[in-house]
Scaffold this motif. Structure first.
Motif, PDB file in Angstrom:
ATOM      1  N   GLU A 148       0.826  -1.219   0.000  1.00  0.00           N
ATOM      2  CA  GLU A 148       0.000   0.000   0.000  1.00  0.00           C
ATOM      3  C   GLU A 148       0.854   1.261   0.000  1.00  0.00           C
ATOM      4  N   GLN A 149       2.020   1.219   0.653  1.00  0.00           N
ATOM      5  CA  GLN A 149       2.869   2.405   0.730  1.00  0.00           C
ATOM      6  C   GLN A 149       3.785   2.569  -0.484  1.00  0.00           C
ATOM      7  N   ALA A 150       3.815   1.569  -1.370  1.00  0.00           N
ATOM      8  CA  ALA A 150       4.684   1.646  -2.548  1.00  0.00           C
ATOM      9  C   ALA A 150       4.175   2.720  -3.509  1.00  0.00           C
ATOM     10  N   SER A 151       5.098   3.475  -4.061  1.00  0.00           N
ATOM     11  CA  SER A 151       4.754   4.583  -4.943  1.00  0.00           C
ATOM     12  C   SER A 151       4.241   4.096  -6.298  1.00  0.00           C
ATOM     13  N   GLU A 152       3.275   4.811  -6.833  1.00  0.00           N
ATOM     14  CA  GLU A 152       2.776   4.538  -8.186  1.00  0.00           C
ATOM     15  C   GLU A 152       3.483   5.395  -9.232  1.00  0.00           C
ATOM     16  N   SER A 153       4.406   6.262  -8.781  1.00  0.00           N
ATOM     17  CA  SER A 153       5.024   7.198  -9.727  1.00  0.00           C
ATOM     18  C   SER A 153       6.550   7.200  -9.697  1.00  0.00           C
ATOM     19  N   ASP A 154       7.162   6.683  -8.627  1.00  0.00           N
ATOM     20  CA  ASP A 154       8.623   6.697  -8.506  1.00  0.00           C
ATOM     21  C   ASP A 154       9.225   5.708  -9.501  1.00  0.00           C
TER      22      ASP A 154
END
Length: 275
Positions: A148-154
């Motif tokens: 859930e905390q993983a970035s969708e843009s990095d």
């Protein structure tokens, strides 16, 4: 929930260098497990599949602040470790049930009970399981949180290979940390233990953009292991769905616990993601 535990140890007598190999530390871990659950210890010993735990080499360096001491760990010892030298040892557990089965070990830790590494007696003085500025290898985070905390843009994943790392290809090893070797290794462990399966990830979108690695050779009386240490930055390029970026970033955070490649239960393949 993966756990990255740091055991602080104090040897009561000198530990000869020949007993500081991954094989002997692996045996010590199984002894710890068997002390609270002999059946579990036997099962872990007999398992030939991907193991649900990783171990670090024994470390004597306590000078690290933040991530300075994390970049390269001591992976071999040419000299004995003297009696009274504070040491630390990282144990990561990838399987929820494994941590809970060992609860009695953590709760009933007796700092005056000696454990044996070769001819030396060791005391486990404490166990760290949460992040601390002086010990960045200690951590815990649920698989759900990692995802859930993983970035969708990095789109940048900067990996540090802290102990020698190699990958099996067919019958032989390769030291080259290709995107397939690194991310497929993480993916297989994620899918096995997380309960949040990624059917496939966008491997073809990953490209190394910075590489600073070198080979290290570990040799003992039984075998020789050649692996790489150093830094590789991977970039996620092209048209790719945010969900796929999120999956790759989740695997990047998971690397701290899982490691990659061969012999992770014997101290190899330790890595972490630099932010």
């Amino acid at each position: 929930m993966p756990h990255s535990l740091v055991l602080n140890l104090l040897p009561q007598s000198s530990i000869p260098s020949g007993f500081l190999t991954g094989r002997h530390l692996h045996a010590l871990f199984l002894t710890l497990v068997s002390s609270v659950d002999r059946t579990l210890g036997d099962r872990l010993h007999d398992s030939t599949a991907d193991k649900a735990f990783t171990l670090s080499p024994l470390q004597t360096n306590f000078a690290s602040q933040g991530t300075r001491g994390i970049s390269k760990l001591q992976h071999s010892h040419q000299q004995p470790i003297s009696a009274g030298t504070p040491c630390w040892w990282r144990v990561s557990l990838l399987d929820d049930t494994l941590f809970s089965q060992l609860t009695q070990l953590w709760l009933n830790l007796n700092p005056n009970h000696p454990w044996h590494l070769g001819p030396a007696d060791l005391y486990i003085t404490s166990i760290q399981g949460t992040p601390q500025s002086s010990q960045p290898w200690a951590n815990a985070c649920s698989y759900t949180q990692l995802y859930e905390q993983a970035s969708e843009s990095d789109r940048t994943i900067d990996f540090i290979f802290s102990t020698p790392t190699a990958f099996r290809q067919g019958k032989f090893d390769t030291t080259l940390p290709t995107r397939e070797c690194v991310f497929n290794s993480l993916l297989s462990r994620w899918n096995k233990y997380s309960g949040i399966e990624f059917p496939q990830i966008s491997i073809e979108s990953i490209f190394p953009s910075f590489v600073n690695i070198r080979t290290e050779i570990l040799a003992d009386s039984r075998s020789k292991f050649i692996g790489i240490v150093g830094e590789v930055t991977y970039r996620i390029l092209g048209e790719i769905e945010p969900i796929q970026i999120k999956q790759l970033n989740a695997l990047g955070e998971f690397a701290l616990y899982a490691g990659v490649g061969r012999k992770t239960p014997m101290g190899m393949g330790m890595m972490w993601r630099r932010h």
